[in-house]
Design an enzyme around this catalytic site. Structure first.
Site, PDB file in Angstrom:
ATOM      1  N   GLU A 124     -11.966 -95.121  55.245  1.00 43.84           N
ATOM      2  CA  GLU A 124     -11.978 -95.919  56.483  1.00 43.84           C
ATOM      3  C   GLU A 124     -13.327 -95.974  57.185  1.00 43.84           C
ATOM      4  OE1 GLU A 124      -8.653 -94.562  58.842  1.00 43.84           O
ATOM      5  OE2 GLU A 124      -7.287 -94.724  57.155  1.00 43.84           O
ATOM      6  N   ASN A 143     -11.619 -95.843  50.116  1.00 42.82           N
ATOM      7  CA  ASN A 143     -10.253 -96.156  50.550  1.00 42.82           C
ATOM      8  C   ASN A 143     -10.257 -96.710  51.977  1.00 42.82           C
ATOM      9  OD1 ASN A 143      -7.347 -95.880  50.075  1.00 42.82           O
ATOM     10  ND2 ASN A 143      -7.378 -94.232  51.594  1.00 42.82           N
ATOM     11  N   HIS A 169      -0.848-100.724  54.509  1.00 41.96           N
ATOM     12  CA  HIS A 169       0.112-100.505  55.605  1.00 41.96           C
ATOM     13  C   HIS A 169       0.449-101.894  56.147  1.00 41.96           C
ATOM     14  CE1 HIS A 169      -0.429 -96.219  55.432  1.00 41.96           C
ATOM     15  NE2 HIS A 169      -1.726 -96.333  55.572  1.00 41.96           N
ATOM     16  N   GLU A 215      -1.545 -96.263  49.996  1.00 44.35           N
ATOM     17  CA  GLU A 215      -0.728 -95.724  51.101  1.00 44.35           C
ATOM     18  C   GLU A 215       0.349 -96.720  51.509  1.00 44.35           C
ATOM     19  OE1 GLU A 215      -3.205 -94.382  54.359  1.00 44.35           O
ATOM     20  OE2 GLU A 215      -4.695 -93.528  53.009  1.00 44.35           O
ATOM     21  N   ASP A 243       3.240 -98.840  52.749  1.00 49.48           N
ATOM     22  CA  ASP A 243       4.495 -98.843  53.521  1.00 49.48           C
ATOM     23  C   ASP A 243       4.603-100.213  54.186  1.00 49.48           C
ATOM     24  OD1 ASP A 243       2.614 -98.426  55.606  1.00 49.48           O
ATOM     25  OD2 ASP A 243       3.249 -96.366  55.951  1.00 49.48           O
TER      26      ASP A 243
HETATM   27  O1  G2I Z   1      -2.569 -92.932  59.789  1.00 49.54           O
HETATM   28  C1  G2I Z   1      -1.940 -93.280  58.612  1.00 49.54           C
HETATM   29  C2  G2I Z   1      -2.825 -93.036  57.423  1.00 49.54           C
HETATM   30  C3  G2I Z   1      -4.008 -93.991  57.466  1.00 49.54           C
HETATM   31  N1  G2I Z   1      -4.878 -93.784  56.335  1.00 49.54           N
HETATM   32  C4  G2I Z   1      -5.354 -92.430  56.104  1.00 49.54           C
HETATM   33  C5  G2I Z   1      -4.191 -91.448  56.086  1.00 49.54           C
HETATM   34  O2  G2I Z   1      -4.661 -90.133  55.953  1.00 49.54           O
HETATM   35  C6  G2I Z   1      -3.332 -91.591  57.326  1.00 49.54           C
HETATM   36  O3  G2I Z   1      -2.279 -90.620  57.207  1.00 49.54           O
HETATM   37  C7  G2I Z   1      -1.849 -90.065  58.415  1.00 49.54           C
HETATM   38  C8  G2I Z   1      -0.719 -89.086  58.108  1.00 49.54           C
HETATM   39  O4  G2I Z   1       0.348 -89.787  57.524  1.00 49.54           O
HETATM   40  C9  G2I Z   1      -0.255 -88.425  59.398  1.00 49.54           C
HETATM   41  O5  G2I Z   1       0.663 -87.371  59.091  1.00 49.54           O
HETATM   42  O6  G2I Z   1      -2.906 -89.415  59.047  1.00 49.54           O
HETATM   43  C10 G2I Z   1      -2.521 -88.934  60.333  1.00 49.54           C
HETATM   44  C11 G2I Z   1      -3.735 -88.377  61.048  1.00 49.54           C
HETATM   45  O7  G2I Z   1      -4.578 -89.367  61.418  1.00 49.54           O
HETATM   46  C12 G2I Z   1      -1.447 -87.861  60.168  1.00 49.54           C
HETATM   47  O8  G2I Z   1      -0.992 -87.448  61.413  1.00 49.54           O
HETATM   48  C13 G2I Z   1      -1.256 -86.129  61.742  1.00 49.54           C
HETATM   49  C14 G2I Z   1      -1.049 -85.942  63.205  1.00 49.54           C
HETATM   50  O9  G2I Z   1      -1.959 -86.813  63.893  1.00 49.54           O
HETATM   51  C15 G2I Z   1      -1.307 -84.543  63.595  1.00 49.54           C
HETATM   52  O10 G2I Z   1      -1.038 -84.369  64.958  1.00 49.54           O
HETATM   53  C16 G2I Z   1      -0.481 -83.592  62.753  1.00 49.54           C
HETATM   54  O11 G2I Z   1      -0.857 -82.258  63.009  1.00 49.54           O
HETATM   55  O12 G2I Z   1      -0.393 -85.261  61.023  1.00 49.54           O
HETATM   56  C17 G2I Z   1      -0.707 -83.903  61.271  1.00 49.54           C
HETATM   57  C18 G2I Z   1       0.134 -83.032  60.356  1.00 49.54           C
HETATM   58  O13 G2I Z   1       1.500 -83.286  60.548  1.00 49.54           O
END
Ligand code: G2I
Length: 452
Positions: free
Chosen positions: A161, A203, A239, A266, A268
């Site tokens: 990103e 990515n 997404h 990714e 969805d």
């Molecule tokens: O934001 C959606 C995705 C966009 N592209 C990059 C990916 O890495 C990203 O994945 C998401 C995860 O699915 C989330 O699970 O990235 C987020 C972070 O920007 C993730 O969220 C984080 C929460 O923000 C945190 O508070 C939490 O501690 O997940 C962490 C673990 O549960």
């Protein structure tokens, strides 16, 4: 009735002959032979079907059952990110990432690494750095993490990103960007040095169709290819809501035409047209030989980061949705297999031999540079499934320093490679890969394969 080469390639010879005579029976036969899981259906054209996995859910039996049944590629949803792996400068923690990797590999799946550098989910100490101090810390992070997982990762999202939204087509402002525009290529070079066998991907999101942002990335990849900066793949996160961009296939194709693989990383999709849109994304990937696989960003709707949007293939209780059937049907309808790709620094040679009935064939994709090489060997079953296999290679001068997904009998001269537990079984006509890395020259390996 017209028999296309695509339909013929998916159907056993005997069925094809019968269908040519009986006309409509082709459809019935193809349905009877259709794969029943996403991973198996994708594998029919040499692709993978993956999911993001959260380490904290590996104790949930519904989750793990679906994971083990349906998917053959895994991405750690958060556990391999910078904040998770280097919570304090120079102190690395691989517990969550290793847990996901071991679960995946122990169940015959491969792993995509996500993500070495990103402006989000940086540890607090890195957020406070700038300039050459941050650059040094970032490159050290890439080197350390890619070295820890060396030989175990199918593809790394090296940089995530880094491009701006909107119409500029330029880079996003971030602390990393402020260290100099060459930070991305520095990260890719460090990743290649640390793990020469991993495919290295850029990515991003909102890049699924042709737009200013994806064109900015396209221009970067073209520039990297022209200057020999190591890059092997582009990840389109996908997404989405309701639709796949109408020019998604064309966008995938233009990246493929630059000489990189494309992966949907990714996926969805929210909205009432979800099932149709999932089918359209699947078909867009299958239509391009270098689109090598699709990963959905979670298993059940309750596992999704898009809370309340229910954008995944399984309900919160683990039932298959209409979107699942749409994907499975599209995968079973097939497509041309991905081409053999290489991570070339200087020269690349690829040799292939025709599949033989019954036994197996082996082909090598060689990434050779001055003083070293990585050989990726593809083992393809003939007209019968393999229950085990042995590949013989000949090293004229080089020596093997490490290997993955096979056991070698030695490190120089004639080496016999035998399957490991998780890749012994190869269905008829399908393939598995193993590889090794070495010093000196890897030319003239001339692999041969025998069923065992
Ligand atoms: O934001 C959606 C995705 C966009 N592209 C990059 C990916 O890495 C990203 O994945 C998401 C995860 O699915 C989330 O699970 O990235 C987020 C972070 O920007 C993730 O969220 C984080 C929460 O923000 C945190 O508070 C939490 O501690 O997940 C962490 C673990 O549960």
């Amino acid at each position: 009735m017209k028999l296309t080469s695509r339909s013929v390639s998916l159907i056993p010879l005997v069925a094809t002959v019968a269908a040519a005579v009986l006309g409509a029976s082709l459809i019935v036969t193809a349905t009877a032979n259709a794969a029943t899981t996403l991973g198996a259906a994708a594998a029919q054209s040499g692709r993978y079907y993956g999911t993001a996995v959260a380490a904290g859910k590996l104790g949930d039996s519904t989750y793990v059952n679906i994971l083990n049944t349906e998917f053959n590629m895994v991405t750690a949803e958060n556990e391999m990110k910078w904040d998770a792996t280097e919570p304090n400068r120079g102190q690395f923690n691989y517990s969550g990432g290793d847990r996901i990797l071991n679960q995946a590999v122990g169940n015959g799946k491969r792993v995509r690494g996500h993500a070495l550098l990103w402006h989000q989910q940086q540890p607090g100490w890195a957020q406070g750095l700038s300039g050459s101090d941050l650059r040094q810390a970032a490159i050290n992070h890439v080197t350390q993490v890619a070295t820890h997982y060396r030989g175990k990762i199918y593809a790394w999202d090296v940089v995530n990103e880094a491009f701006a939204d909107g119409g500029s087509g330029g880079r996003r402002d971030s602390n990393l960007q402020r260290t100099g525009n060459d930070w991305i290529e520095a990260a890719f070079r460090a990743a290649r040095a640390a793990d020469p066998a991993a495919k290295l991907c850029y990515n991003d999101y909102n890049t699924d169709g042709i737009n200013a942002k994806s064109t900015g990335i396209y221009n970067m990849v073209r520039d990297f290819k022209s200057r020999g900066v190591p890059i092997d793949c582009v990840g389109l996160q996908a997404h989405l809501t309701n639709n796949a961009p109408s020019d998604m296939q064309a966008n995938i194709q233009r990246f493929a035409d630059l000489g990189v693989d494309v992966q949907i990383t990714e996926l969805d999709i929210a909205g009432s047209n979800q099932a149709n849109a999932y089918g359209a994304v699947t078909r867009a990937c299958l239509a391009v030989a270098r689109c090598t696989g699709i990963t959905v960003w979670g298993i059940r709707d309750s596992d999704s980061w898009r809370t309340g949007e229910n954008p995944l293939l399984f309900t919160s209780s683990g039932a298959k949705k209409a979107a699942y059937n749409s994907v499975l049907d599209a995968l079973n309808a097939g497509g041309p297999g991905p081409t053999t790709t290489t991570t070339t620094t200087t020269t690349t040679t690829t040799t292939t031999t025709d599949p033989v009935p019954g036994g197996c064939t082996a082909s090598v994709s060689l990434n050779q540079w001055n003083g070293g090489f990585v050989a990726t060997i593809k083992v393809t079953a003939g007209s019968s499934a393999l229950r085990g296999w042995r590949v013989t290679t000949t090293l004229s001068s080089g020596t093997v320093t490490s290997s993955w997904s096979a056991n070698g009998s030695g490190t120089s001269g004639t080496v016999n490679w035998t399957n490991v537990d998780y890749n012994a079984n190869v269905p008829a006509g399908q393939s598995t890969e193993f590889g090794f890395q070495g010093n000196g020259s890897g030319s003239g390996l001339n692999p041969s394969c025998a069923a065992s």
